[in-house]
Design a protein around this motif. Structure first.
Motif, mmCIF file in Angstrom:
data_model
loop_
_atom_site.group_PDB
_atom_site.id
_atom_site.type_symbol
_atom_site.label_atom_id
_atom_site.label_comp_id
_atom_site.label_asym_id
_atom_site.label_seq_id
_atom_site.Cartn_x
_atom_site.Cartn_y
_atom_site.Cartn_z
ATOM 1 N N MET A 93 0.673 -1.168 -0.154
ATOM 2 C CA MET A 93 0.004 -0.208 -0.069
ATOM 3 C C MET A 93 0.856 1.240 -0.044
ATOM 4 O O MET A 93 0.331 2.329 0.645
ATOM 5 N N VAL A 94 1.900 1.125 -0.693
ATOM 6 C CA VAL A 94 2.658 2.353 -1.087
ATOM 7 C C VAL A 94 2.137 3.111 -2.058
ATOM 8 O O VAL A 94 1.977 2.799 -3.237
ATOM 9 N N TYR A 95 1.863 4.457 -1.712
ATOM 10 C CA TYR A 95 1.237 5.467 -2.848
ATOM 11 C C TYR A 95 2.704 6.161 -3.386
ATOM 12 O O TYR A 95 3.370 6.689 -2.800
ATOM 13 N N THR A 96 2.423 6.372 -4.815
ATOM 14 C CA THR A 96 3.427 7.159 -5.543
ATOM 15 C C THR A 96 2.810 8.034 -6.683
ATOM 16 O O THR A 96 2.229 7.517 -7.723
ATOM 17 N N GLN A 118 0.594 17.930 -4.070
ATOM 18 C CA GLN A 118 -0.262 16.926 -4.559
ATOM 19 C C GLN A 118 -0.390 15.616 -3.391
ATOM 20 O O GLN A 118 -1.297 15.215 -3.161
ATOM 21 N N ALA A 119 0.865 15.441 -3.111
ATOM 22 C CA ALA A 119 1.399 14.420 -2.122
ATOM 23 C C ALA A 119 0.656 14.671 -0.762
ATOM 24 O O ALA A 119 -0.076 13.853 -0.147
ATOM 25 N N LEU A 120 0.732 15.771 -0.298
ATOM 26 C CA LEU A 120 0.063 16.201 0.964
ATOM 27 C C LEU A 120 -1.338 16.412 0.934
ATOM 28 O O LEU A 120 -1.976 15.779 1.847
ATOM 29 N N GLY A 127 -5.408 9.228 4.330
ATOM 30 C CA GLY A 127 -4.791 8.747 5.551
ATOM 31 C C GLY A 127 -3.382 7.848 5.313
ATOM 32 O O GLY A 127 -3.171 7.060 6.166
ATOM 33 N N VAL A 128 -2.493 8.175 4.295
ATOM 34 C CA VAL A 128 -1.325 7.701 4.213
ATOM 35 C C VAL A 128 -0.199 8.471 4.380
ATOM 36 O O VAL A 128 -0.329 9.685 4.402
ATOM 37 N N ARG A 129 1.165 7.830 4.359
ATOM 38 C CA ARG A 129 2.271 8.641 4.331
ATOM 39 C C ARG A 129 2.779 8.438 3.196
ATOM 40 O O ARG A 129 3.099 7.162 2.752
ATOM 41 N N ILE A 130 3.360 9.485 2.458
ATOM 42 C CA ILE A 130 3.913 9.416 1.025
ATOM 43 C C ILE A 130 5.399 10.006 1.346
ATOM 44 O O ILE A 130 5.575 10.900 1.382
ATOM 45 N N ASP A 131 6.538 9.152 1.049
ATOM 46 C CA ASP A 131 7.793 9.414 1.181
ATOM 47 C C ASP A 131 8.532 9.809 -0.013
ATOM 48 O O ASP A 131 9.407 10.727 -0.011
ATOM 49 N N ARG A 132 8.025 9.533 -1.049
ATOM 50 C CA ARG A 132 8.718 10.138 -2.360
ATOM 51 C C ARG A 132 7.532 10.024 -3.610
ATOM 52 O O ARG A 132 6.668 9.058 -3.414
#
Length: 210
Positions: A93-96, A118-120, A127-132
């Protein structure tokens, strides 16, 4: 009378305004305050490129779900817009987020700030964390990976605040002529070199007049 929610929607900053502002605050004001727009070779290519991504439907490749033209919004930050592509790894469940741009990687962070915003929005919505995230540049035919670190997040939030202040003022900044003006679709309307020379002449006359 419009509902409060409708008024709130109208006050949301379009994500494209962040990219325009970092590129040039005057360009941002001309487009989003004065409602100027002019097509040139670069903007026409960019429009065609985005039409291709917009026309695609969601699909799944192996363990990756691909969503296109994803509407994103952050009520906390006061921004909204459309993300070109969202890739979701269904195993972890990694969002890119992936943004498509016509040109090539830029020296300034104008594209990266838009992508970070857009990531923010996605983080708030899902409700996710996007690192890159990534920007795919048509001219070089490859992705630039963008780390959404603390520095870029802070810069993005600062730009949002600056654009909010610009929109509230309803004032268009004076031109600052530079190399970036050569690629601007509003160069003829803006006349940055002539305006800057006129400002310099006015300043000198003020210095010389008794």
């Amino acid at each position: 009378m419009k509902a409060d929610s409708d008024v709130e929607e109208e006050r949301l900053i379009p994500l494209s305004a962040l990219q325009h502002y970092v590129f040039c605050p005057r360009q941002c004001a001309l487009i989003h305050i004065e409602r100027f727009w002019a097509e040139n070779y670069w903007t026409a290519q960019g429009r065609v490129l985005h039409q291709r991504t917009d026309e695609g439907k969601p699909e799944q490749r192996a363990n990756t779900r691909i969503e296109r033209s994803v509407e994103v919004i952050s009520h906390e930050l006061g921004v909204q817009g459309v993300l070109d592509v969202l890739e979701i790894n269904l195993q972890n469940m990694v969002y890119t987020p992936v943004e498509y741009k016509r040109g090539k990687p830029k020296v300034t962070n104008c594209d990266r700030v838009q992508l970070c915003a857009q990531a923010l929005c996605l983080e708030e919505m899902r409700g996710v964390r996007i690192d890159r995230a990534a920007i795919w540049y048509w001219e070089v035919r490859q992705r630039e990976w963008v780390e959404l670190d603390a520095a870029l997040r802070t810069e993005t939030q600062d730009v949002i605040s600056q654009v909010q202040a610009l929109f509230s003022s309803q004032r268009t900044p004076r031109a600052v002529y530079g190399k970036h003006c050569l690629a601007c679709s509003l160069r003829d309307e803006c006349q940055p070199k002539a305006m800057q020379e006129d400002t310099a002449d006015q300043y000198l006359r003020g210095m010389l007049e008794p």
